[in-house]
Design an enzyme around this catalytic site. Structure first.
Site, mmCIF file in Angstrom:
data_model
loop_
_atom_site.group_PDB
_atom_site.id
_atom_site.type_symbol
_atom_site.label_atom_id
_atom_site.label_comp_id
_atom_site.label_asym_id
_atom_site.label_seq_id
_atom_site.Cartn_x
_atom_site.Cartn_y
_atom_site.Cartn_z
ATOM 1 N N THR A 171 -8.758 6.504 -2.140
ATOM 2 C CA THR A 171 -9.883 6.066 -2.271
ATOM 3 C C THR A 171 -11.023 6.959 -2.071
ATOM 4 O O THR A 171 -12.223 7.035 -2.479
ATOM 5 C CB THR A 171 -10.261 4.720 -1.194
ATOM 6 O OG1 THR A 171 -9.714 5.105 0.106
ATOM 7 C CG2 THR A 171 -9.693 3.339 -1.620
ATOM 8 N N HIS A 188 0.668 -1.273 -0.006
ATOM 9 C CA HIS A 188 0.135 -0.001 0.067
ATOM 10 C C HIS A 188 0.881 1.044 -0.175
ATOM 11 O O HIS A 188 0.344 2.215 0.273
ATOM 12 C CB HIS A 188 -0.929 0.230 1.136
ATOM 13 C CG HIS A 188 -2.052 -1.035 1.292
ATOM 14 N ND1 HIS A 188 -3.320 -0.764 0.775
ATOM 15 C CD2 HIS A 188 -1.688 -2.268 1.719
ATOM 16 C CE1 HIS A 188 -3.723 -1.859 0.845
ATOM 17 N NE2 HIS A 188 -3.108 -2.773 1.425
ATOM 18 N N LYS A 237 -14.863 8.064 -3.841
ATOM 19 C CA LYS A 237 -16.187 8.443 -3.029
ATOM 20 C C LYS A 237 -16.659 10.026 -3.625
ATOM 21 O O LYS A 237 -17.893 9.918 -3.846
ATOM 22 C CB LYS A 237 -15.801 8.354 -1.619
ATOM 23 C CG LYS A 237 -15.467 7.279 -0.978
ATOM 24 C CD LYS A 237 -14.774 7.410 0.485
ATOM 25 C CE LYS A 237 -14.203 6.025 0.825
ATOM 26 N NZ LYS A 237 -13.332 6.324 1.829
ATOM 27 N N LYS A 283 -8.198 13.992 4.248
ATOM 28 C CA LYS A 283 -7.408 12.944 4.245
ATOM 29 C C LYS A 283 -6.409 12.862 5.512
ATOM 30 O O LYS A 283 -6.411 14.315 6.005
ATOM 31 C CB LYS A 283 -6.625 12.627 2.944
ATOM 32 C CG LYS A 283 -6.129 13.869 2.432
ATOM 33 C CD LYS A 283 -5.463 13.866 1.215
ATOM 34 C CE LYS A 283 -6.716 13.811 -0.087
ATOM 35 N NZ LYS A 283 -6.682 12.711 -0.688
ATOM 36 N N ARG A 284 -5.665 12.038 5.637
ATOM 37 C CA ARG A 284 -4.474 12.145 6.698
ATOM 38 C C ARG A 284 -3.750 13.351 6.384
ATOM 39 O O ARG A 284 -3.480 13.509 4.902
ATOM 40 C CB ARG A 284 -3.716 10.712 6.853
ATOM 41 C CG ARG A 284 -4.377 9.893 7.734
ATOM 42 C CD ARG A 284 -4.572 10.132 9.019
ATOM 43 N NE ARG A 284 -3.387 10.362 9.749
ATOM 44 C CZ ARG A 284 -3.014 9.349 10.794
ATOM 45 N NH1 ARG A 284 -3.780 8.438 11.256
ATOM 46 N NH2 ARG A 284 -1.897 9.408 11.603
ATOM 47 N N LYS A 336 0.601 14.582 0.411
ATOM 48 C CA LYS A 336 -0.623 14.788 -0.039
ATOM 49 C C LYS A 336 -0.701 16.393 -0.181
ATOM 50 O O LYS A 336 -1.933 16.763 -0.814
ATOM 51 C CB LYS A 336 -1.655 14.551 1.133
ATOM 52 C CG LYS A 336 -1.587 12.748 1.220
ATOM 53 C CD LYS A 336 -2.507 12.370 2.394
ATOM 54 C CE LYS A 336 -2.469 11.066 2.782
ATOM 55 N NZ LYS A 336 -3.147 10.092 1.740
HETATM 56 C C1 26V Z 1 1.959 2.491 7.706
HETATM 57 C C2 26V Z 1 2.301 2.348 9.053
HETATM 58 C C3 26V Z 1 3.747 2.425 9.093
HETATM 59 C C4 26V Z 1 4.243 1.568 10.287
HETATM 60 C C5 26V Z 1 3.656 1.717 11.693
HETATM 61 C C6 26V Z 1 1.915 1.888 11.484
HETATM 62 C C7 26V Z 1 1.580 1.980 9.972
HETATM 63 C C8 26V Z 1 0.156 2.039 9.961
HETATM 64 C C9 26V Z 1 -0.540 2.223 8.831
HETATM 65 C C10 26V Z 1 0.411 2.316 7.761
HETATM 66 C C11 26V Z 1 -0.242 2.606 6.297
HETATM 67 C C12 26V Z 1 0.493 3.095 5.382
HETATM 68 C C13 26V Z 1 -0.064 2.800 4.037
HETATM 69 C C14 26V Z 1 -1.288 2.991 3.784
HETATM 70 O O1 26V Z 1 -2.182 3.591 4.510
HETATM 71 N N1 26V Z 1 -1.510 3.177 2.008
HETATM 72 C C15 26V Z 1 -2.585 3.785 1.899
HETATM 73 O O2 26V Z 1 -3.380 2.655 1.430
HETATM 74 C C16 26V Z 1 -4.802 2.948 0.752
HETATM 75 C C17 26V Z 1 -5.480 1.860 0.527
HETATM 76 O O3 26V Z 1 -4.783 1.117 -0.400
HETATM 77 C C18 26V Z 1 -4.372 3.780 -0.407
HETATM 78 O O4 26V Z 1 -5.555 4.202 -1.235
HETATM 79 C C19 26V Z 1 -3.390 4.895 -0.092
HETATM 80 O O5 26V Z 1 -2.947 5.667 -1.478
HETATM 81 C C20 26V Z 1 -2.318 4.413 0.593
HETATM 82 O O6 26V Z 1 -1.740 5.787 1.017
#
Ligand code: 26V
Length: 794
Positions: A638, A351, A642, A530-531, A536
């Site tokens: 995503t 992701h 929406k 968004k975050r 972003k």
């Molecule tokens: C990363 C990490 C890093 C380590 C610690 C905890 C933690 C928790 C969550 C994440 C997630 C980062 C990746 C993420 O959220 N990607 C997003 O995924 C979406 C669904 O596929 C996508 O639409 C977004 O573009 C993408 O940024």
């Protein structure tokens, strides 16, 4: 099976109010009504759930398991009501008791068991898996505290703990009989061929099940969340020896492990508790999966035929070594066979390509917590190196364990989440592994569930669509194409426009009541939610707003298109740059909103505590969707889907799924700007790229100057010196280089919005052509390409 006749919803509500909650209608508080309605709906979900489970056993079908550290499910009551088609009945039943449907629904806490896109995707997938009738379980952690609540003090983000379990929760069934011991640390005993891990400490994982019902109640799957419990709540022996700390230790670890969701989705920090959480989820899930498989099938060599396990990012990547450990160490299969079975069962979704978010664990920490797994990682890595002599990159470089490479090697398929992202996976982070395994990487472009993100959140638009083309679109979203002929009809377009208008009025009223914010629904509602992250580029948005404000001031009577800019989003607590951007937006909003010369034309607000429920209010009321990330950085997005579905054209870059959205809705219905991913890589190598861009654009130069001089922070003029230094210096995310084109695209938006009919057509075409972005389509793609799983619906 037990067959009970279904009482009317009204009778069921009254029955639960009385016998489940011991209240009569006179004395019931809002929460009692919410719980009684939830139980009444839940009873019907349970019926569908039992039938689905029975059918899965009967047919011996392959099952899908979705392992994810995050499930951002939000509220569930409306989901149940909508999917069981009980909306009218529920409204009528509540009104008999003089209760307002929306008020009752809003009483439910928003379960924020996720950070953002990755967690929300998992929640949409669960709903789609049930809607398409694929036998599946989600496995996650039952965090006591979800993502923090955000408020602003003097414009600054302040975090408070989130406590979704502080109110009564209707949707989970505790399963005290489903518990597994999960070990950490200890030592590995090697006796010739037999290897055994003896953990030094253990906790128990206890299951809590939430049924997830699909559209029309035809199928229901399970979300099983694990909660930490002490095996011996108290170590009496240690206590009797006077070691009070050790006596309480098991309890402390067990309670800590599922206590809180990590709120940092930007930088991987390698924290011990996080690795413990990851192993806790994964080990409990695998034990549960193998128990179920064993009861039904037995022969472990059939595992890949009957079980598909999807790893949502690398967070559950320890599943690879853990499955090999169980098959090899515990069940006695040869290592090579264990590897083959594990790989036949596992697949992995990537992701993010952002290097700082890619997980890797220091070998000291990893080896201390999971000593046997570290040995197995080495064995897996060596085997892979032997089979691929041309390989240059190990998953064990720099005293680290690289979880992305481990996941890739242990998976039969690896997928990206948009076409562009999947291509970039092949050419960047996974280029070597892709060369060695050219058939492994596949694309599955993300989607969103149209039940929550259109039918439930936008009843006015859903009603117009159903009036026009029938209700087949709800679980076959590409039928929205049938709307296209209506778009020629000016009477229909008026209706479409009125739907958007009524949604904007509703949002305006709600913002007035909730935040005392006064907005004019005639304005263009421009929304970025968004975050908070530099890639972003919320700062690109606010800087453009500042430049535009200047321009309006200089020439107030030039007939500007009135615009309301809304922002919402949380910053990771330790991400100071992102927090500065929040504060800058809040500071700029104060100055700009109070400018009597311009505030008819430009207003700005940052709404606090962005979550799923807030998104459900904002998305239907948007005129314009801001998707402005630096090209190559947003894996998919995503939110972009929406908004398009709900009739908000995008102003955006060629990034993530924006590319595919533009292909579907047509370039004339999408406001494109900015460099491509390739141009971005190129531009980074140009010396002083930011300075050059600033020198070439006086609007940008003067906006940055205002921020630098403290125009928005008069009490502390250098508050944003760091932000401006960054933009004038490294500007890694190329805000300056993309500014001029962004500004141009926004003026095109202004012009287009002034033509009401033209804009309404463009909005309606976005709706009509977004059907492909249903998560039903995505799930069918995973089933066909990756899981080889079948729907069990007739
Ligand atoms: C990363 C990490 C890093 C380590 C610690 C905890 C933690 C928790 C969550 C994440 C997630 C980062 C990746 C993420 O959220 N990607 C997003 O995924 C979406 C669904 O596929 C996508 O639409 C977004 O573009 C993408 O940024």
């Amino acid at each position: 099976m037990l067959q009970l006749s279904t009482p009317s919803l009204r009778d069921a509500i009254l029955r639960h109010l009385t016998y489940s909650f011991g209240k009569d209608p006179e004395h019931a508080i809002l929460e009692d009504w919410r719980m009684a309605l939830s139980y009444a709906v839940r009873d019907r979900i349970v019926d569908a759930w039992f039938k689905a489970t029975e059918k899965t056993y009967e047919t011996g079908a392959k099952r899908v398991y979705y392992l994810s550290m995050e499930f951002l499910i939000g509220r569930l009551l409306e989901d149940g009501i909508v999917n069981l088609e009980l909306v009218e009945e529920a409204k009528a039943a509540l009104s008999e008791f003089d209760k307002d449907y929306h008020e009752v629904l809003s009483d439910e806490p928003d379960a924020a068991l996720g950070n953002g896109g990755l967690g929300r995707l998992a929640a949409c997938f669960l709903e789609s898996l049930s809607t398409v009738g694929c036998p599946a379980h989600g496995y996650g952690i039952r965090y006591e505290h979800g993502l923090f609540r955000q408020s602003f003090v003097d414009g600054r983000q302040v975090e408070q703990p989130e406590t979704w379990l502080g109110q009564r929760h209707a949707w989970e069934f505790e399963r005290p009989e489903v518990r597994y011991r999960i070990g950490f640390g200890g030592h590995v005993d090697m006796r010739g061929e037999t290897v055994r891990w003896y953990p030094g400490e253990e906790v128990e994982a206890e299951a809590f099940d939430t049924p997830v019902v699909g559209f029309r109640g035809r199928w229901a799957n399970t979300l099983r969340l694990w909660s930490g419990r002490a095996i011996h709540p108290f170590d009496l022996d240690a206590f009797n020896h006077g070691d009070y700390a050790r006596a309480a230790a098991p309890e402390a670890l067990a309670r800590t492990i599922s206590r809180v969701l990590y709120p940092d989705d930007t930088t991987e920090q390698g924290k011990e508790l996080r690795l413990k959480q990851e192993y806790f989820l994964t080990a409990a899930a695998l034990r549960d999966i193998l128990r179920r498989f064993n009861n039904q099938f037995g022969d472990l060599r059939k595992l890949p035929d009957k079980v598909a396990i999807q790893l949502n990012d690398t967070h559950p990547a320890i599943a690879g070594p853990e499955l090999v450990r169980i098959l090899h160490d515990e069940r006695g299969l040869p290592f090579e066979d264990a590897m083959e079975i594990a790989r036949g069962t596992l697949s992995y979704t990537n992701h993010t390509l952002m290097p700082e978010a890619l997980e890797s664990w220091g070998e000291d920490l990893f080896g201390r917590l999971l000593p046997r797994h570290l040995q197995l990682v080495d064995q897996i890595d060596n085997a892979h190196a032997t089979q691929n002599p041309s390989r240059t990159q190990s998953m064990r470089a720099d005293h680290q364990v690289k979880m992305g490479q481990l996941s890739f090697v242990m998976a039969h398929h690896v997928n990206g989440v948009s076409a562009l992202h999947t291509d970039l996976m092949k050419t960047t982070v996974f280029s070597e592994l892709h060369r060695l395994h050219p058939d492994r990487i596949v694309n599955e472009t993300n989607g969103v569930t149209p039940r929550r993100w259109l039918l439930a959140c936008n009843p006015a638009l859903a009603g117009l669509i159903t009036d026009s083309i029938g209700d087949g679109w709800i679980d076959d979203l590409e039928q929205l194409q049938k709307l296209e002929p209506f778009i020629e009809d000016s009477g229909w377009i008026d209706r479409y426009w009125n739907v958007k208008k009524s949604n904007k009025i509703e949002l305006s009223n709600w913002m007035g009541q909730t935040y005392g914010l006064h907005t004019d629904p005639e304005m263009l509602f421009d929304i970025q939610i968004k975050r908070m992250h530099e890639y972003k580029r919320q700062h690109l948005n606010i800087i453009e707003a500042i430049a535009h404000w200047q321009e309006i001031r200089e020439n107030p009577d030039a007939g500007w298109t009135p615009r309301l800019k809304l922002f919402a989003g949380k910053a990771a607590p330790g991400y100071f740059f992102a927090k500065d951007i929040i504060r800058l937006i809040n500071d700029a909003a104060v100055v700009i909103n109070n400018d009597p010369v311009t505030n008819k034309y430009l207003k700005i607000a940052f709404l606090p505590n962005y979550n799923v429920s807030l998104a459900e209010r904002l998305v239907p009321a948007a005129d314009l969707s801001e998707q402005i990330s630096t090209a190559g950085k947003e894996a998919s997005g995503t939110g972009n889907m929406k908004f398009a579905l709900n009739g908000a054209p995008t102003v955006g870059t060629l990034d993530g799924a924006n590319v595919e959205i533009r292909d579907h809705v047509g370039p004339e219905n999408f406001f494109l700007f900015g460099m491509t991913a390739e141009e971005v890589m190129e531009r980074r190598t140009v010396e002083n790229h930011a300075r050059r861009a600033i020198d070439a654009d006086p609007r940008l130069a003067s906006a940055l100057k205002l921020i630098r001089e403290g125009r928005f922070s008069p009490s502390e003029p250098d508050r944003y010196a760091g932000v401006v230094d960054n933009l004038e210096g490294p500007d890694f995310f190329l805000v300056c280089s993309d500014f001029t084109d962004y500004w141009r695209a926004q003026r095109e938006v202004d012009t287009a919005f002034a033509d009401r009919t033209g804009w309404a057509r463009m909005a309606a075409l976005n709706t009509a052509r977004s059907g492909w972005f249903s998560s039903d389509r995505t799930i069918r793609g995973y089933m066909a390409d990756i899981w080889k799983a079948q729907s069990l619906l007739p």
